[in-house]
Design a protein around this motif. Structure first.
Motif, PDB file in Angstrom:
ATOM      1  N   GLY A 115       0.832  -1.241  -0.041  1.00 44.15           N
ATOM      2  CA  GLY A 115      -0.184   0.133  -0.054  1.00 44.15           C
ATOM      3  C   GLY A 115       0.965   1.326   0.101  1.00 44.15           C
ATOM      4  N   SER A 116       2.056   1.314   0.777  1.00 44.56           N
ATOM      5  CA  SER A 116       2.707   2.452   0.729  1.00 44.56           C
ATOM      6  C   SER A 116       3.444   2.713  -0.692  1.00 44.56           C
ATOM      7  CB  SER A 116       3.915   2.362   1.693  1.00 44.56           C
ATOM      8  OG  SER A 116       3.517   2.136   3.047  1.00 44.56           O
ATOM      9  N   TYR A 148      -3.598   7.804   7.643  1.00 45.50           N
ATOM     10  CA  TYR A 148      -2.386   6.958   7.484  1.00 45.50           C
ATOM     11  C   TYR A 148      -2.428   6.528   6.063  1.00 45.50           C
ATOM     12  CZ  TYR A 148       0.974   3.343   8.119  1.00 45.50           C
ATOM     13  OH  TYR A 148       1.715   2.432   8.251  1.00 45.50           O
ATOM     14  N   GLU A 222      -8.635   8.731   2.441  1.00 46.49           N
ATOM     15  CA  GLU A 222      -9.532   7.211   2.556  1.00 46.49           C
ATOM     16  C   GLU A 222     -10.788   7.691   2.287  1.00 46.49           C
ATOM     17  OE1 GLU A 222      -7.994   4.029   5.277  1.00 46.49           O
ATOM     18  OE2 GLU A 222      -7.433   6.060   6.270  1.00 46.49           O
ATOM     19  N   ASP A 255      -7.729   6.553  -1.440  1.00 53.00           N
ATOM     20  CA  ASP A 255      -6.959   5.563  -0.926  1.00 53.00           C
ATOM     21  C   ASP A 255      -7.552   4.391  -0.270  1.00 53.00           C
ATOM     22  OD1 ASP A 255      -5.273   3.787   0.147  1.00 53.00           O
ATOM     23  OD2 ASP A 255      -4.244   5.236   1.344  1.00 53.00           O
ATOM     24  N   ILE A 258      -7.200  -0.015   2.587  1.00 46.46           N
ATOM     25  CA  ILE A 258      -8.047  -1.138   3.512  1.00 46.46           C
ATOM     26  C   ILE A 258      -9.354  -1.022   2.894  1.00 46.46           C
ATOM     27  CG2 ILE A 258      -8.896  -1.092   5.879  1.00 46.46           C
ATOM     28  CD1 ILE A 258      -6.920   0.871   6.729  1.00 46.46           C
ATOM     29  N   LYS A 284      -3.711  -4.827   0.390  1.00 41.73           N
ATOM     30  CA  LYS A 284      -4.019  -5.387   1.462  1.00 41.73           C
ATOM     31  C   LYS A 284      -5.012  -6.586   0.826  1.00 41.73           C
ATOM     32  CE  LYS A 284      -3.692  -2.071   5.065  1.00 41.73           C
ATOM     33  NZ  LYS A 284      -2.838  -2.601   5.910  1.00 41.73           N
TER      34      LYS A 284
HETATM   35  C1  LIG Z   1      -5.161   3.712   4.030  1.00 44.90           C
HETATM   36  C2  LIG Z   1      -3.618   3.094   3.771  1.00 44.90           C
HETATM   37  N1  LIG Z   1      -2.881   3.501   2.662  1.00 44.90           N
HETATM   38  C3  LIG Z   1      -1.594   2.834   2.815  1.00 44.90           C
HETATM   39  C4  LIG Z   1      -1.237   1.836   3.621  1.00 44.90           C
HETATM   40  C5  LIG Z   1      -0.082   1.491   3.593  1.00 44.90           C
HETATM   41  O1  LIG Z   1       0.180   0.035   3.322  1.00 44.90           O
HETATM   42  P1  LIG Z   1       1.069  -0.947   3.590  1.00 44.90           P
HETATM   43  O2  LIG Z   1       1.149  -1.209   5.155  1.00 44.90           O
HETATM   44  O3  LIG Z   1       0.772  -2.194   2.659  1.00 44.90           O
HETATM   45  O4  LIG Z   1       2.449  -0.357   2.955  1.00 44.90           O
HETATM   46  C6  LIG Z   1      -2.152   1.738   4.628  1.00 44.90           C
HETATM   47  C7  LIG Z   1      -1.635   0.489   5.732  1.00 44.90           C
HETATM   48  O5  LIG Z   1      -2.195   0.376   6.832  1.00 44.90           O
HETATM   49  C8  LIG Z   1      -3.273   2.075   4.708  1.00 44.90           C
HETATM   50  O6  LIG Z   1      -4.116   1.875   5.677  1.00 44.90           O
END
Ligand SMILES: Cc1ncc(COP(=O)(O)O)c(C=O)c1O
Length: 446
Positions: A115-116, A148, A222, A255, A258, A284
């Motif tokens: 996700g990052s 986040y 999100e 985003d 989740i 995820k």
């Molecule tokens: C909304 C959101 N974006 C991005 C991320 C980052 O995802 P990752 O932990 O797979 O890098 C997360 C992680 O919880 C998240 O909740």
């Protein structure tokens, strides 16, 4: 290597994430097996996993043979090939399937590891779009306090919740701007919906005008926000934000890391709102956590001006997780797990609402199979319950065979079980949650 039969301690060579040394001194549980909604540790304990692996990817539950087989088969067929100047079949197919199920005009996709990286890549694509349109000064991104969006590079600029994570890595690339979150239970403007006129959304325009509209490439958020514990904004929120983006030529990144793949009772949580994103991020649930995968989708309009995407990850468009994504979506659809998330999610929410009579339970909220309890020391002022009381309850729940988690801002519990969870398992979990709350209240002398 012999299977460990005890907790992990400081003698281990492994570095854990977000785990204080004091916790390692107490001993860290080693999870060794999973089956359905249950996981088992090396000391012989069995837990109901009410947060789908804690970071909540495991939508299909543990031990899903069909998914594991699809991953194995792809590894044997083609284990890897580069995303640079070559394509592979699973990535092409997954992009096609996603084009059919993602919100509205989202039509082009690229694949990352998590996700990052998806957030990072979406921000880069937004920047590319402006750059190739001759608009090279747009370096700012607006996020929301309490958000986040992962831990990588420019993505970490949007990190508004786990603040030390951001502070430690500063100075970061300039251009991070934060608005308030649509947190109705503790409204940052002390207003009440609908009389508030959704000022949390409308104020974004004032912030952008103050910061310089021509300097923004994107707004990211999100659709339903994790940070304070499953915040679904009022229905007017996203259309207002979309209007602000359109007014200033800013792209909207939603985003879905989740929320996507059924977590909120729709395939994507954007569907709860009348809004068209320019880009979406996913991760995820896309592979149910079996192998890492992140994805970014964008509209044809975003991709059109981009002559070349100046980007390369060795594991971009990786065929194995893409095959896992295809199988996961097939199973989600075949087993009607998005519908189950909506229907059983309502059952889950109603069950949690029965806990609202407890003096420390402030608000219960949720959408689909993603719910939260926001705790308070005072139902009138809504002052948050100290995080210590919440961590006590989480430790009690674990002792009783239930895994739950704190939302990042540390004043709410968040629940996000595998979408295959059954009523009986939910009922067992409720019994434990209620016991933990009652025991904490007793210890607090309430
Ligand atoms: C909304 C959101 N974006 C991005 C991320 C980052 O995802 P990752 O932990 O797979 O890098 C997360 C992680 O919880 C998240 O909740």
């Amino acid at each position: 290597m012999d299977a460990p039969t005890r907790k992990m301690d400081q003698s281990s060579h492994l570095i854990l994430h977000l785990t204080p040394k004091a916790e390692i001194d107490k001993g860290i549980t080693v999870i060794s097996r999973g089956e359905g909604v249950h996981v088992f540790d090396t000391e012989g304990n069995k837990y109901i996993d009410l947060v789908a692996g804690v970071t909540r990817p495991v939508h299909l539950g543990y031990g899903h043979k069909e998914l594991a087989q699809a991953i194995y088969d792809q590894m044997m067929e083609l284990a890897y090939f580069t995303p640079l100047m070559f394509a592979n079949e699973p990535a092409i197919k997954l992009a096609e399937v996603l084009a059919g199920i993602t919100p509205g005009a989202i039509n082009r996709f690229t694949f990352e590891c998590d996700g990052s990286e998806a957030v990072e890549t979406a921000m880069k694509l937004a920047k590319h779009y402006h750059y190739f349109n001759g608009d090279r000064g747009r370096y700012k991104v607006l996020s929301r306090k309490g958000a986040y969006h992962g831990v990588n590079g420019i993505g970490v600029r949007a990190l508004g919740s786990v603040v030390p994570m951001r502070h430690m890595m500063e100075p970061l690339a300039p251009g991070s701007v934060f608005a308030e979150s649509p947190y109705c239970y503790r409204c940052p403007y002390d207003l009440t919906y609908p009389d508030c006129d959704i000022v949390c959304a409308r104020n974004i325009q004032r912030i952008i005008e103050f910061e310089g509209p021509d300097l923004f490439s994107a707004i990211i958020g999100e659709p339903i926000q994790q940070g304070f514990g499953v915040l679904a904004p009022p229905k007017e929120y996203w259309p207002i934000v979309r209007g602000i983006c359109d007014k200033f030529g800013i792209l909207l990144i939603i985003d879905e890391v989740i929320c996507g793949f059924g977590r909120t009772g729709k395939m994507f949580a954007t569907e709860h709102y009348d809004v068209q994103p320019d880009l979406i991020t996913m991760a995820k649930g896309i592979t149910s956590g079996y192998v890492p995968l992140g994805a970014v989708g964008c509209t044809d309009e975003v991709l059109k001006p981009i002559e070349v995407f100046n980007h390369l990850h060795t594991y971009g468009n990786h065929p194995v997780p893409c095959a896992a994504g295809l199988k996961t979506i097939e199973i989600l659809e075949r087993e009607k797990l998005v519908e189950a998330s909506e229907n059983l999610g309502n059952y889950f929410l109603e069950g949690l609402q029965e806990l609202e009579h407890h003096s420390i339970v402030g608000e219960v909220r949720g959408t689909g199979m993603w719910t939260a309890i926001d705790f308070t020391v005072d139902k009138k002022t809504r002052a948050p319950l100290p995080a210590e009381n919440l961590t006590n309850m989480i430790a009690r729940a674990k002792q009783k065979g239930l895994i739950i988690k704190l939302a990042p801002v540390r004043q709410a519990f968040e629940f996000a079980p595998p979408l295959i969870i059954q009523k009986e398992e939910i009922d067992q979990a409720f019994k434990i949650i209620e016991e933990c709350i009652a025991e904490e209240e007793k210890e607090m002398g309430l």
